[in-house]
Scaffold this active site. Structure first.
Site, PDB file in Angstrom:
ATOM      1  N   CYS A 138       0.832  -1.208   0.000  1.00 45.02           N
ATOM      2  CA  CYS A 138       0.000   0.000   0.000  1.00 45.02           C
ATOM      3  C   CYS A 138       0.867   1.258   0.000  1.00 45.02           C
ATOM      4  CB  CYS A 138      -0.932  -0.011   1.203  1.00 45.02           C
ATOM      5  SG  CYS A 138      -2.093   1.377   1.244  1.00 45.02           S
ATOM      6  N   CYS A 176      -6.437  -3.775   7.168  1.00 48.71           N
ATOM      7  CA  CYS A 176      -7.564  -2.844   7.038  1.00 48.71           C
ATOM      8  C   CYS A 176      -8.712  -3.401   6.212  1.00 48.71           C
ATOM      9  CB  CYS A 176      -7.087  -1.518   6.464  1.00 48.71           C
ATOM     10  SG  CYS A 176      -6.586  -1.560   4.729  1.00 48.71           S
TER      11      CYS A 176
END
Length: 357
Positions: free
Chosen positions: A98, A196
């Site tokens: 990410c 997440c």
């Protein structure tokens, strides 16, 4: 442009930058897939609560705030990679993916296209320009317990030139105190620990829900190749695992390797987890412009693993060989290995394989 997760770190980063005289814009990235409900928790960086908290902080700081849609890119670059890695017998690090592809890749590119000079995050690491070396450098954060330099080894020089890390010289305690001084409602907010995008169950449940047809059972072998049992699929196992093997051997046994070519889980004794050599692919170097013939470094093979002394050797094709002074336990393909010299991040890569000598 500050990437705001709704937590105390990125909120305080925004406050510090505004206090320093920067024109600050806050953004939160919408990353969860369209077919998946946003994380319901209080601390998840992608949850609806996170967006609400970030917006409240932006209002208090009197800065513009936007939510940017990066769902499709996140699914391709992070979620698909995450699932594929487990299917291939590796243990991925989605946060590093990410950072590389989303925050300091696509978000930075978007900011620059809009004429914005820098993006900033709440990472605990330090960056600066070294005139003698003619390079931007990255170093651990001052708070050793919160240092996040391991997850930032993929920085390019261009990315570092347009990135600010305001929290690098602060401790977590100091950051919470600063947030409280600004009256930020997230000053005492708990930290997010989960992946997440895994909103229910654990990562195994998530992979099963999205790639059930690709998960195949196979043999559990000992280190001599003898069949000891059957496994449920490579994604359910990781190097060093002891529980959940379904074996009754009269002694403890551990997963020592995953073999995707044979779709096999290899188990052995605790001593079989010890390795002195690893090979890493896709290496990126921050400290060096030109690679030396070899170098002494310390290296970290997991996010919270202690560093260990080693000798680094370059190989062709962006690969490297790392030989540790002492054997390391449970070196895991797919995880990042990050090289340091003192506090400076030399660079890092993805662990590809291990060897004994």
């Amino acid at each position: 442009m500050v990437a705001m997760s709704g937590g105390v770190d990125s909120s305080t980063a925004a406050a510090l930058l505004k206090e320093a005289g920067y024109e600050v814009i806050g953004v939160t990235l919408a990353l969860w897939p369209e077919d998946t409900p946003p994380p319901p928790g209080e601390t998840g960086c992608c949850s609806l609560k996170a967006v609400d908290d970030a917006r409240r902080v932006a209002n208090i700081l009197d800065i513009p705030y936007y939510v940017l849609n990066f769902r499709d890119l996140f699914e391709r670059e992070v979620i698909d990679y995450f699932i594929a890695s487990y299917l291939e017998g590796e243990t991925p690090n989605p946060c590093i993916a990410c950072n590389r592809r989303i925050k300091f890749g696509a978000l930075l590119a978007k900011a620059r296209a809009l004429g914005i000079d820098y993006i900033a995050t709440g990472h605990y690491a330090r960056r600066w320009y070294d005139k003698e070396k003619g390079r931007y450098l990255l170093a651990r954060g001052r708070d050793a317990g919160k240092d996040q330099s391991y997850a930032l080894y993929t920085f390019t020089q261009e990315q570092l030139a347009h990135t600010l890390l305001p929290l690098g010289d602060y401790t977590k305690v100091e950051v919470r105190e600063i947030a409280a001084r600004y009256g930020l409602p997230v000053a005492r907010k708990a930290e997010s620990q989960e992946i997440c995008f895994v909103t229910e169950g654990d990562y195994r449940d998530y992979i099963q829900s999205r790639a059930r047809e690709k998960i195949k059972p196979g043999p559990i072998l000992d280190t001599r190749g003898r069949v000891l049992g059957q496994h449920r699929g490579l994604p359910f196992y990781t190097i060093g695992q002891r529980k959940g093997l379904g074996l009754a051997l009269g002694k403890p046994c551990f997963v020592v390797a995953l073999d995707p070519e044979r779709n096999a889980v290899i188990v052995g004794d605790k001593e079989d987890l010890e390795r002195r050599v690893l090979y890493a692919r896709d290496n990126n170097y921050i400290l060096w412009g030109e690679l030396p013939g070899k170098a002494r470094v310390t290296a970290r093979i997991r996010y919270r693993a202690p560093e260990a002394a080693a000798t680094w050797h370059p190989l062709a094709g962006g690969r490297a060989r790392l030989e540790f002074d002492e054997p390391q336990r449970a070196i895991t393909p797919g995880q990042a290995v990050v090289y340091y010299q003192g506090d400076l991040v030399v660079g890092g890569g993805t662990i590809e394989s291990v060897a004994q000598i």
